[in-house]
Design an enzyme around this catalytic site. Structure first.
Site, PDB file in Angstrom:
ATOM      1  CD  GLU A   1     104.301  -4.146 -13.224  1.00 11.35           C
ATOM      2  OE1 GLU A   1     103.198  -3.552 -13.091  1.00 11.35           O
ATOM      3  OE2 GLU A   1     105.032  -4.464 -12.300  1.00 11.35           O
TER       4      GLU A   1
ATOM      5  CB  CYS B   1     102.067  -2.648  -9.495  1.00 14.21           C
ATOM      6  SG  CYS B   1     103.158  -4.061  -9.422  1.00 14.21           S
TER       7      CYS B   1
ATOM      8  CD  GLU C   1      97.958   1.613  -8.880  1.00 16.42           C
ATOM      9  OE1 GLU C   1      98.356   2.482  -9.667  1.00 16.42           O
ATOM     10  OE2 GLU C   1      98.496   0.504  -8.769  1.00 16.42           O
TER      11      GLU C   1
ATOM     12  CE  LYS D   1     113.651   8.717 -13.938  1.00 16.09           C
ATOM     13  NZ  LYS D   1     113.736   9.102 -12.507  1.00 16.09           N
TER      14      LYS D   1
END
Ligand code: NDP
Length: 492
Positions: free
Chosen positions: A250, A284, A384, A175
């Protein structure tokens, strides 16, 4: 362009409700196309196909060399279409063409690596103390795997998920993010050309909720592999608890780069910038916290400011572009909101801090931004941001650098730069992070494990660990000369 379609049971099909969702070019927010919009029922249909393909075969029992041959062929087709993959990811994600070309090459190499690994030994034998007993373990595929990927590396994340999953004999349902569906369609056209058994590998377009959540909740799915934000990762874990799925996550990061003053100043400058501005900072493991040894700070800062102001920010397709736009208007606003919060926290803005007022105003561009002197509890230091925003801090001693670098809930990656080899080892061993670099940054290798400590997730992708994460371990114990046990006296 007609709407991009799901790939279910070996056929390209629209979602049942007939709805579509447009996807955009983040450089100007023009419409690039539309993808079919799946709901839970479409996902359940794909899961049913995958279940059949796994439970009845033949994919899980296809000999490893045959599985490998298909993946090698797919890798060759990706290489042959690399320029089109790069064009689609650059237009749809915004990243400069040099980055999406590297992604296409890495994606092909990833399929090749796992094709090779599929045919290597994966089992073990054990000495169990009885010469008549042979005990061994084999690795078997987990089953139906839902693979939910983000928008920052559309093709490459698909490869990181599909390559090990298929190599190990699983039936995979991918997906993609609704924001970046385009390159996955080409990938599945190539998958169709290679010819996998129906249901072995499928594509579902649709929003995180309901399409992604339907995968995470389904008892027909045995494993979820997810790359994305920490908040979504938490939801996926909760949704996966129903049938105790295998889960690999992750997630995000707030990665530190520790620079000692003995580093070549030009190397230090380029890596500090590369760490945060590659991929617009929507990476990331972006090096979003830079720790400079105090003695190099005063010379470094003016050079950093001048170099940031020279970064060519523009359309990814333009040859001289070094940094592209952010993925969407909403993301641009989120990042600008973080920048405002940085100013309010008392941090000092060294450079950047705004969007653009020229032609780039139509897109989602944000200037390369650097803060100094941010309070340790400022949001720009702790959260983040996922954009081109760097927070620079200083340290006097090695211990202070390590303490500051580890002062985060994340643990995806980190780096140290120094010419002192012993110091580099001491610092890197104390960093609480899963991917670390000495005198380099960002580079990933299909051969080496990738994944985080702490709230950056768990499980590893890439390398042999990434293959193992798509397998169950089965013990097989054989008695070579079975004899009566004498356990039940009634048997005589
Ligand atoms: P998400 O984590 O929400 O998206 C990643 C993938 O998960 C997408 O395919 C998304 O679908 C899907 N998804 C969303 N909600 C669910 C759900 N409830 N169940 C199952 N799947 C779901 O990322 P966002 O775009 O919202 O980004 C949020 C933050 O996450 C970013 O600001 C950044 O900090 C971080 N992030 C980290 C990434 C990384 O590489 N580790 C990548 C992307 C984001 P869809 O997009 O179609 O809604």
């Amino acid at each position: 362009m007609s709407a991009l379609l799901n790939y279910v049971g070996g056929k390209f099909v629209p979602a049942r409700a007939g709805r579509t969702r447009e996807f955009l070019n983040p450089a100007d927010n023009s419409v690039l196309g539309a993808a079919t919009e799946s709901e839970a029922a479409d996902v359940e249909a794909a899961i049913a196909e995958a279940r059949r393909a796994f439970d009845e075969g033949p994919w899980p029992w296809t000999p490893a060399p045959e599985r490998a041959a298909k993946l090698f062929k797919l890798a060759d087709l990706i290489d042959a279409n690399a320029e089109e993959f790069a064009r689609r990811d650059t237009l749809n994600n915004g990243k400069p063409l040099r980055e999406s070309r590297a992604d296409a090459a890495d994606a092909a190499a990833c399929f090749r690596y796992y094709a090779g690994l599929a045919t290597k030994p994966h089992g073990e034998t054990y000495e169990v103390g009885d010469p008549n007993i042979v005990s061994m373990s084999v690795r078997e595929p987990i089953g139906v795997c839902g693979q939910i990927i983000p928008w920052n590396f559309p093709l490459l994340m698909a490869a990181w998920k599909l390559a090990p999953g298929l190599a190990a004999g699983n039936c995979c349902i991918l997906k993609p993010s609704e924001l970046t569906p385009w390159s996955a369609q080409l990938l599945f056209q190539l998958i169709d050309e290679v010819g996998f058994p129906p249901g072995a590998v499928q594509l579902i377009y649709g929003a995180g909720d309901p399409a992604g959540s339907a995968l995470a909740e389904s008892h027909g799915v045995d494993k979820i592999a997810f790359t994305g934000g920490t908040a979504t990762g938490r939801k996926i874990m909760q949704a996966s608890a129903g049938n105790l799925k295998r889960v690999t996550l992750e997630l995000g990061g707030k990665s530190p780069i520790v620079m000692f003053a003995d580093t070549d100043p030009d190397v230090a400058l380029e890596y500090a910038m590369f760490g945060i501005f590659a991929g617009q900072g929507e990476v990331c493991n972006a090096g979003s916290r830079l720790f400079l040894e105090r003695s190099m700070y005063d010379d470094f800062l003016p050079r950093l400011k001048a170099a940031c102001e020279k970064i060519a920010v523009g359309r990814g397709l333009d040859d001289d572009t070094e940094m592209g736009p952010l993925i969407s208007k909403a993301y641009q606003q989120k990042v600008l909101g973080y920048i405002e919060s940085g100013k309010e926290s008392g941090a000092e803005l060294l450079t950047g801090g705004r969007g653009y007022e020229d032609w780039r105003a139509a897109g989602n561009f944000v200037q390369p931004t650097v803060f100094v002197n941010a309070p340790p509890d400022a949001k720009i230091v702790r959260e983040e941001i996922f954009g081109p925003v760097l927070a620079v801090d200083t340290f006097e001693a090695e211990g202070e650098a390590i303490r500051k670098a580890n002062d985060t809930v994340y643990g995806l990656s980190g780096a140290v730069f120094t010419r002192d080899g012993a110091r580099a080892q001491r610092v890197i061993r104390k960093l609480r992070a899963g991917v670390t670099w000495i005198n380099t940054f960002h580079f990933t290798f299909n051969e080496a494990p990738w994944g985080g400590y702490k709230q950056s997730g768990f499980g590893r992708e890439l390398g042999p660990h990434g293959y193992d994460a798509y397998t169950e371990v089965k013990q097989i114990t054989t008695h070579l000369a079975p004899v009566r046990l004498g356990w039940f006296k009634g048997l005589g």
